[in-house]
Design a protein around this motif. Sequence first.
Motif, PDB file in Angstrom:
ATOM      1  N   LEU A 100      -5.142   1.510   2.802  1.00  0.00           N
ATOM      2  CA  LEU A 100      -5.160   2.746   2.016  1.00  0.00           C
ATOM      3  C   LEU A 100      -4.719   3.966   2.836  1.00  0.00           C
ATOM      4  O   LEU A 100      -4.008   4.832   2.326  1.00  0.00           O
ATOM      5  CB  LEU A 100      -6.564   2.979   1.442  1.00  0.00           C
ATOM      6  N   GLY A 101      -5.140   4.032   4.096  1.00  0.00           N
ATOM      7  CA  GLY A 101      -4.753   5.165   4.938  1.00  0.00           C
ATOM      8  C   GLY A 101      -3.243   5.216   5.098  1.00  0.00           C
ATOM      9  O   GLY A 101      -2.623   6.283   4.963  1.00  0.00           O
ATOM     10  N   ASN A 102      -2.633   4.070   5.357  1.00  0.00           N
ATOM     11  CA  ASN A 102      -1.171   4.011   5.470  1.00  0.00           C
ATOM     12  C   ASN A 102      -0.511   4.472   4.176  1.00  0.00           C
ATOM     13  O   ASN A 102       0.467   5.213   4.187  1.00  0.00           O
ATOM     14  CB  ASN A 102      -0.713   2.580   5.776  1.00  0.00           C
ATOM     15  N   ARG A 290     -12.684   1.485  14.443  1.00  0.00           N
ATOM     16  CA  ARG A 290     -11.722   0.556  13.826  1.00  0.00           C
ATOM     17  C   ARG A 290     -11.336  -0.469  14.877  1.00  0.00           C
ATOM     18  O   ARG A 290     -10.665  -0.131  15.873  1.00  0.00           O
ATOM     19  CB  ARG A 290     -10.497   1.354  13.380  1.00  0.00           C
ATOM     20  N   SER A 341     -17.215   1.632   9.817  1.00  0.00           N
ATOM     21  CA  SER A 341     -16.640   0.467  10.487  1.00  0.00           C
ATOM     22  C   SER A 341     -16.690  -0.716   9.527  1.00  0.00           C
ATOM     23  O   SER A 341     -17.517  -0.748   8.606  1.00  0.00           O
ATOM     24  CB  SER A 341     -17.464   0.164  11.744  1.00  0.00           C
ATOM     25  N   HIS A 383     -12.655  -2.485  -3.093  1.00  0.00           N
ATOM     26  CA  HIS A 383     -12.575  -2.314  -1.639  1.00  0.00           C
ATOM     27  C   HIS A 383     -11.848  -0.999  -1.305  1.00  0.00           C
ATOM     28  O   HIS A 383     -12.291  -0.230  -0.446  1.00  0.00           O
ATOM     29  CB  HIS A 383     -11.842  -3.520  -1.050  1.00  0.00           C
ATOM     30  N   GLU A 390     -15.312   6.523   1.870  1.00  0.00           N
ATOM     31  CA  GLU A 390     -15.714   6.697   3.273  1.00  0.00           C
ATOM     32  C   GLU A 390     -14.800   7.661   4.026  1.00  0.00           C
ATOM     33  O   GLU A 390     -15.251   8.403   4.886  1.00  0.00           O
ATOM     34  CB  GLU A 390     -15.802   5.333   3.954  1.00  0.00           C
ATOM     35  N   SER A 406      -5.417   4.970  14.049  1.00  0.00           N
ATOM     36  CA  SER A 406      -5.904   4.547  12.737  1.00  0.00           C
ATOM     37  C   SER A 406      -5.595   5.608  11.673  1.00  0.00           C
ATOM     38  O   SER A 406      -6.096   6.737  11.746  1.00  0.00           O
ATOM     39  CB  SER A 406      -7.415   4.319  12.791  1.00  0.00           C
ATOM     40  N   THR A 407      -4.803   5.217  10.679  1.00  0.00           N
ATOM     41  CA  THR A 407      -4.493   6.178   9.616  1.00  0.00           C
ATOM     42  C   THR A 407      -5.748   6.496   8.796  1.00  0.00           C
ATOM     43  O   THR A 407      -5.865   7.589   8.240  1.00  0.00           O
ATOM     44  CB  THR A 407      -3.386   5.644   8.684  1.00  0.00           C
TER      45      THR A 407
HETATM   46  P1  GDP Z   1      -5.593   1.718   9.632  1.00  0.00           P
HETATM   47  O1  GDP Z   1      -5.222   0.272   9.523  1.00  0.00           O
HETATM   48  O2  GDP Z   1      -6.757   1.946  10.540  1.00  0.00           O
HETATM   49  O3  GDP Z   1      -4.402   2.576   9.975  1.00  0.00           O
HETATM   50  O4  GDP Z   1      -6.115   2.234   8.212  1.00  0.00           O
HETATM   51  P2  GDP Z   1      -5.758   1.752   6.731  1.00  0.00           P
HETATM   52  O5  GDP Z   1      -6.656   2.539   5.827  1.00  0.00           O
HETATM   53  O6  GDP Z   1      -4.307   1.824   6.471  1.00  0.00           O
HETATM   54  O7  GDP Z   1      -6.160   0.224   6.675  1.00  0.00           O
HETATM   55  C1  GDP Z   1      -7.436  -0.204   7.006  1.00  0.00           C
HETATM   56  C2  GDP Z   1      -8.168  -0.683   5.770  1.00  0.00           C
HETATM   57  O8  GDP Z   1      -9.238  -1.554   6.201  1.00  0.00           O
HETATM   58  C3  GDP Z   1      -8.845   0.419   4.978  1.00  0.00           C
HETATM   59  O9  GDP Z   1      -8.007   0.996   4.038  1.00  0.00           O
HETATM   60  C4  GDP Z   1      -9.997  -0.328   4.368  1.00  0.00           C
HETATM   61  O10 GDP Z   1      -9.528  -1.102   3.316  1.00  0.00           O
HETATM   62  C5  GDP Z   1     -10.421  -1.252   5.498  1.00  0.00           C
HETATM   63  N1  GDP Z   1     -11.329  -0.571   6.426  1.00  0.00           N
HETATM   64  C6  GDP Z   1     -11.152  -0.369   7.756  1.00  0.00           C
HETATM   65  N2  GDP Z   1     -12.198   0.300   8.287  1.00  0.00           N
HETATM   66  C7  GDP Z   1     -13.055   0.536   7.262  1.00  0.00           C
HETATM   67  C8  GDP Z   1     -14.310   1.207   7.158  1.00  0.00           C
HETATM   68  O11 GDP Z   1     -14.868   1.739   8.116  1.00  0.00           O
HETATM   69  N3  GDP Z   1     -14.874   1.259   5.925  1.00  0.00           N
HETATM   70  C9  GDP Z   1     -14.286   0.692   4.827  1.00  0.00           C
HETATM   71  N4  GDP Z   1     -14.908   0.768   3.645  1.00  0.00           N
HETATM   72  N5  GDP Z   1     -13.117   0.048   4.888  1.00  0.00           N
HETATM   73  C10 GDP Z   1     -12.499  -0.015   6.083  1.00  0.00           C
END
Ligand code: GDP
Length: 483
Positions: A100-102, A290, A341, A383, A390, A406-407
């Motif tokens: 989602l962050g990406n 992360r 996390s 999810h 968060e 981490s995005t």
């Molecule tokens: P990045 O991979 O750290 O750049 O962030 P992204 O958001 O693009 O991808 C990581 C994804 O893993 C998140 O969007 C969530 O779906 C999941 N995720 C990672 N860390 C957490 C967290 O602390 N809480 C929750 N609810 N989901 C997380």
Amino acid sequence: LFQGTDKRIGEKEKLLRGLLNPDFDDHACVARYKSSLYRRPSPFEVSPYLVQRLREYENYHKKCGPHSEFYKIAIEQLKSGRNVESTDCKYTVFAQANGLGNRMVALVSTFLYSLLTNRILLVEMTEDSKNVFCEPFPKSSWELPSDFPIKRLAWNFQRESPESFVNLLENRSISLHANVSAESLPPFVFFDAWSNTWHIHSRIFCKDHQKIVKKFTWMITKSDCYYAPALFLYPEFENELRELFPAKESMFHHLGRYLFQPANPVWKMIERFYQTYLINADEKIGLQIRVVPYEPPSFEKVYGRIIECSEKEKLLPEVGTPNFNDSESNPTKRTAIVVFSLFSEYYEKIKSTYYENSTVTGELVAVFQPTHEVLQNSFAQFHNQKALAEMYLLSYCDKIAITAMSTFGYIAHGLAGLQPWILRTLFWQIPKPGPVCVRSMSVEPCLHSPPFLECKPNTTVDPAEVVPYLRSCEDFDTGIKLF
Ligand code: GDP
């Protein structure tokens, strides 16, 4: 709640100083009017020009958006298999994938590019992305209608796709002659802005290329990266960007707050957690940990680095015998530490630490974690809703510490307008040399792979050297970031 003592300030902040259009139904998106009450006022001014451009964009979106007459005409053109000379409405269709962050940093970038080039932004809503955000544009929708003739965009377009601008040029399907007629072009162009290859395609922003790109009614963009800062490197965009964002590092902050209002089910989770656990805290410290699944460093290593960072930067309250004669002593203070996390062990360990020990200042520390999902499952709607909740909760903290690269973390501190502490070495087995954490110089996200600046042949330059307000990222040496 941070409502301020002056009610007028509250009213002004409610619409983010003009960023948000008041012309919305309150109930359809409760967060639009409530989310700003939970955080401090933005440290950045909103330029009147940005407000003007957003209102113009919204009118344009309403005129050309899904189900409008102009949209129907444009779809017919697409189906006919050729481009046409059209001045009324042009479109960017955004294909999203990855976490989602990406997706969010890529969406902000694609919206900005659309704003600068007068295109309507439409988003392919996969099932996992529905009901995560509210509609951002009044009296219309950003959702790509299901009758769009090309399906599963994120799967169907790749670096090799012949429709990408770079490949069209290489295959000689188009040329860079400015007098190329719009009718001679293919029905759409694909812009591949995928993180590890996008710099090859970034030539699309060069002046000569833009002259041709502008002629396409339809552009399909697939991206997972924050390519927006790269636009500052091209003179045709730079002047307008300076006017839109007098404080350059406010770019994601303003556009993110404008675009991303959590949908009602997400907002309910945010509000429930905040009201239950955080409302009475004097200070909220957000810690995002992360750890990537492939070859993760051990719990002990990661935890050790967090503590090292905390001691160095005085991040978490120090444990030890209280000294009530000390000027820093504050036994009435309530501090909340919120851990974000996929795993619960960091939360457990930090919680036990403050249960088993007192703090040197005498302050009382409560430790919380909203979820521990264990696995990233970006194909599941619930999810993703929890991930957004968060990111928002992290953005409501007074101090934010994020994991390098981490995005997810970038979104939170970007929305907050806070310079985070960056835990530099959590991703890797082998610690990177240098300090374990640093305070970021800017609230902006990092662009991990800068563009090739090769509008003219043989002109490879380091963007951080040519533009004074771009610097290398603290968490990724070859990345660039606005400050
Ligand atoms: P990045 O991979 O750290 O750049 O962030 P992204 O958001 O693009 O991808 C990581 C994804 O893993 C998140 O969007 C969530 O779906 C999941 N995720 C990672 N860390 C957490 C967290 O602390 N809480 C929750 N609810 N989901 C997380």
